[in-house]
Design a protein around this motif. Structure first.
Motif, PDB file in Angstrom:
ATOM      1  N   PRO A  62      53.661  41.311  41.015  1.00 17.05           N
ATOM      2  CA  PRO A  62      53.393  42.013  39.759  1.00 17.05           C
ATOM      3  C   PRO A  62      52.119  41.512  39.073  1.00 17.05           C
ATOM      4  O   PRO A  62      52.004  40.351  38.703  1.00 17.05           O
ATOM      5  CB  PRO A  62      54.629  41.707  38.908  1.00 17.05           C
ATOM      6  N   ILE A  63      51.136  42.404  38.928  1.00 14.53           N
ATOM      7  CA  ILE A  63      49.862  42.098  38.303  1.00 14.53           C
ATOM      8  C   ILE A  63      49.688  43.012  37.090  1.00 14.53           C
ATOM      9  O   ILE A  63      49.832  44.234  37.218  1.00 14.53           O
ATOM     10  CB  ILE A  63      48.690  42.323  39.278  1.00 14.53           C
ATOM     11  N   PRO A  64      49.362  42.486  35.915  1.00 17.09           N
ATOM     12  CA  PRO A  64      49.333  43.308  34.688  1.00 17.09           C
ATOM     13  C   PRO A  64      48.073  44.123  34.476  1.00 17.09           C
ATOM     14  O   PRO A  64      47.634  44.326  33.336  1.00 17.09           O
ATOM     15  CB  PRO A  64      49.506  42.257  33.582  1.00 17.09           C
ATOM     16  N   ILE A  65      47.447  44.647  35.526  1.00 13.29           N
ATOM     17  CA  ILE A  65      46.239  45.450  35.316  1.00 13.29           C
ATOM     18  C   ILE A  65      46.560  46.726  34.540  1.00 13.29           C
ATOM     19  O   ILE A  65      45.714  47.249  33.816  1.00 13.29           O
ATOM     20  CB  ILE A  65      45.543  45.789  36.648  1.00 13.29           C
ATOM     21  N   ARG A  66      47.783  47.228  34.687  1.00 12.64           N
ATOM     22  CA  ARG A  66      48.200  48.418  33.945  1.00 12.64           C
ATOM     23  C   ARG A  66      48.055  48.184  32.442  1.00 12.64           C
ATOM     24  O   ARG A  66      47.580  49.059  31.697  1.00 12.64           O
ATOM     25  CB  ARG A  66      49.654  48.740  34.282  1.00 12.64           C
ATOM     26  N   VAL A  67      48.439  46.997  32.000  1.00  8.59           N
ATOM     27  CA  VAL A  67      48.356  46.635  30.583  1.00  8.59           C
ATOM     28  C   VAL A  67      46.912  46.354  30.183  1.00  8.59           C
ATOM     29  O   VAL A  67      46.410  46.860  29.179  1.00  8.59           O
ATOM     30  CB  VAL A  67      49.229  45.394  30.292  1.00  8.59           C
ATOM     31  N   TRP A  68      46.230  45.557  30.963  1.00 15.15           N
ATOM     32  CA  TRP A  68      44.872  45.131  30.615  1.00 15.15           C
ATOM     33  C   TRP A  68      43.895  46.290  30.549  1.00 15.15           C
ATOM     34  O   TRP A  68      42.976  46.296  29.724  1.00 15.15           O
ATOM     35  CB  TRP A  68      44.391  44.090  31.624  1.00 15.15           C
ATOM     36  N   LEU A  69      44.066  47.283  31.416  1.00 14.15           N
ATOM     37  CA  LEU A  69      43.149  48.422  31.427  1.00 14.15           C
ATOM     38  C   LEU A  69      43.295  49.297  30.187  1.00 14.15           C
ATOM     39  O   LEU A  69      42.442  50.163  29.934  1.00 14.15           O
ATOM     40  CB  LEU A  69      43.366  49.268  32.686  1.00 14.15           C
ATOM     41  N   ARG A  70      44.337  49.083  29.417  1.00  9.29           N
ATOM     42  CA  ARG A  70      44.525  49.824  28.172  1.00  9.29           C
ATOM     43  C   ARG A  70      44.036  49.038  26.952  1.00  9.29           C
ATOM     44  O   ARG A  70      44.066  49.553  25.829  1.00  9.29           O
ATOM     45  CB  ARG A  70      46.003  50.192  28.001  1.00  9.29           C
ATOM     46  N   GLN A  71      43.606  47.813  27.178  1.00  3.27           N
ATOM     47  CA  GLN A  71      43.121  46.983  26.080  1.00  3.27           C
ATOM     48  C   GLN A  71      41.615  47.135  25.939  1.00  3.27           C
ATOM     49  O   GLN A  71      40.898  47.338  26.927  1.00  3.27           O
ATOM     50  CB  GLN A  71      43.523  45.527  26.319  1.00  3.27           C
TER      51      GLN A  71
END
Length: 455
Positions: free
Chosen positions: A384-393
């Motif tokens: 699990p890598i949080p790129i989904r979250v980071w790309l929205r920041q």
């Protein structure tokens, strides 16, 4: 110069956008080719030839009610024990990579290693397996080393990660493996890692899809095909993808564990017309050989496994493990890919892999004594890598926007289409994280090799 280079590797780029790795024998670099897995190059008197010495092939036995699961579990447990024992032989200390999952948990616990290594992110339990890994480490009495990767560290490492990969890779977990290998290399020279278990023993959730599609198998395929065409015109609502995939044969819908851009989507974002074969056309010969060699005896799930064993495993999984560890002079050993383990797994019937509502059934039974119950029963999550979250920041959104509107991006892509993907993701209209990441890593790789290096 760059346009000429683009003409040369446009087919490689087209395939990369779908597979998220470079599956072709021809690389992105002119005149450089890969020696494909299971092949050898023989050179003599100025001439060379390439021969196949090993082919990954499943030969599953027939399932019947007399098949003794307890006997299979016992046999597998012994084969795994022997493989791990031999992979621990070394003149130096051998550690273990440790996530919160079954595969690495078994290796760390059963191997007798003294040290284990885990990475995570400070984005909540969904994106960090540190606490789950800690429970395994505590049960096994391991010295547990943990590295928390910050969002900025992750971004800053991308050019180096792409450099060590040699060719672009759209798998975000490669960056995590880069940091994991760096952490381990500070303490040991050799580690065990769990690659291969999912491909061999049926660990991916997508392998359960054929069972789900059996619910509509009674409907004539011609009708399912018609429903698929209608469903494709619907908005992205729940159940739409199921209807689409129900109207496709496995040879049409499955190219491996990653399928990032379909043919229509590639045509929309690429500036030049797509001229290479489609992903389905690229794999058609492989599927035909499967059908011929096995006389039609393989089930859909086993065909999916075969694709992953021959493409996804060497092209993505082993590629990133090998190159991210080599970047830190760390040796990674993979006990689940021992030939004796493979020979056993290749003969397993599907019912020993997908059963009782879970994946990797017989494997879980064989390793259960070494793991906490909650670990052994966990569903497959991947890395699990949080790129989904980071790309929205805002910070990452702006950095990606800059890349998507760069001169390099304009050479290859319709940048307005890239920005549309990014904006829809930021506004939570869709989860485009993997599509964005695949293009992003290509652009970073391209800059590292063709822009930075030419300055």
């Amino acid at each position: 110069m760059r346009f000429v280079q683009f003409l040369f590797f446009r087919h490689a780029l087209e395939q990369y956008l779908s597979f998220q790795y470079a599956p072709l024998e021809e690389t992105f670099f002119k005149g450089i080719y890969k020696l494909m897995p299971g092949h050898m190059l023989l050179y003599k008197n100025g001439n060379y030839e390439i021969k196949t010495y090993f082919k990954t092939k499943l030969t599953p036995s027939k399932w019947n009610r007399k098949t003794n699961m307890d006997q299979l579990r016992s046999q597998l447990a012994e084969i795994l024990r022997d493989s791990v024992k031999h992979h621990m032989l070394s003149d130096v200390e051998v550690g273990a990579f440790l996530s919160g999952g079954v595969d690495s948990g078994y290796l760390a616990s059963a191997s007798g290693a003294d040290q284990a290594f885990t990475v995570g992110f400070d984005e909540g339990d969904r994106y960090s397996e540190v606490n789950k890994a800690a429970k395994v480490a505590e049960k096994a009495g391991l010295k547990h080393h943990v590295k928390i990767i910050s969002k900025q560290e992750f971004w800053d490492a991308l050019p180096d990660v792409m450099y060590h990969m040699d060719e672009p890779l759209g798998d975000a977990s490669a960056v995590a493996l880069y940091f994991l290998s760096k952490e381990a290399a500070g303490h040991v020279k050799v580690v065990l890692s769990g690659e291969g278990a999912d491909e061999l023993f049926g660990g991916y959730n997508i392998y359960r899809e054929p069972e789900a599609l059996k619910k509509v198998a009674w409907i004539p395929f011609v009708l399912r095909r018609a429903v698929k065409k209608l469903a494709a015109k619907l908005p992205d609502v729940k159940g739409r993808d199921f209807l689409i995939r129900a109207g496709m044969k496995v040879e049409e819908r499955f190219i491996g564990n990653a399928y990032i851009y379909c043919e229509k989507e590639k045509a929309q974002i690429l500036k030049n017309k797509v001229t290479g074969p489609s992903t389905q056309e690229y794999l058609s010969q492989f599927y035909e050989e499967l059908e011929s060699e096995n006389r039609g005896s393989l089930q859909d799930m086993e065909k999916m496994q075969s694709v992953d064993l021959n493409y996804w495993l060497p092209g993505d999984i082993l590629q990133k493990a090998d190159k991210m560890s080599m970047a830190h002079s760390l040796e990674v050993r993979v006990p689940f890919l021992d030939k004796e383990v493979f020979n056993f797994a290749a003969k397993l019937p599907k019912e020993a892999k997908i059963a009782a509502g879970t994946t990797k059934y017989i494997f879980r039974k064989a390793v259960s004594e070494f793991l906490p119950q909650e670990t052994n029963e966990r569903k497959k999550l991947g890395f699990p890598i949080p790129i989904r979250v980071w790309l929205r920041q805002n910070d990452w959104y702006q950095m990606v926007t800059d890349l998507f509107t760069s001169k390099e991006a304009e050479e290859f892509f319709h940048t307005e289409k890239l920005l549309q993907l990014l904006n829809n993701h930021k506004d939570k209209k869709a989860d485009n994280s993997r599509k964005i990441w695949t293009v992003l890593t290509f652009l970073i790789w391209y800059d590292r090799f063709f822009t930075t290096c030419s300055k």
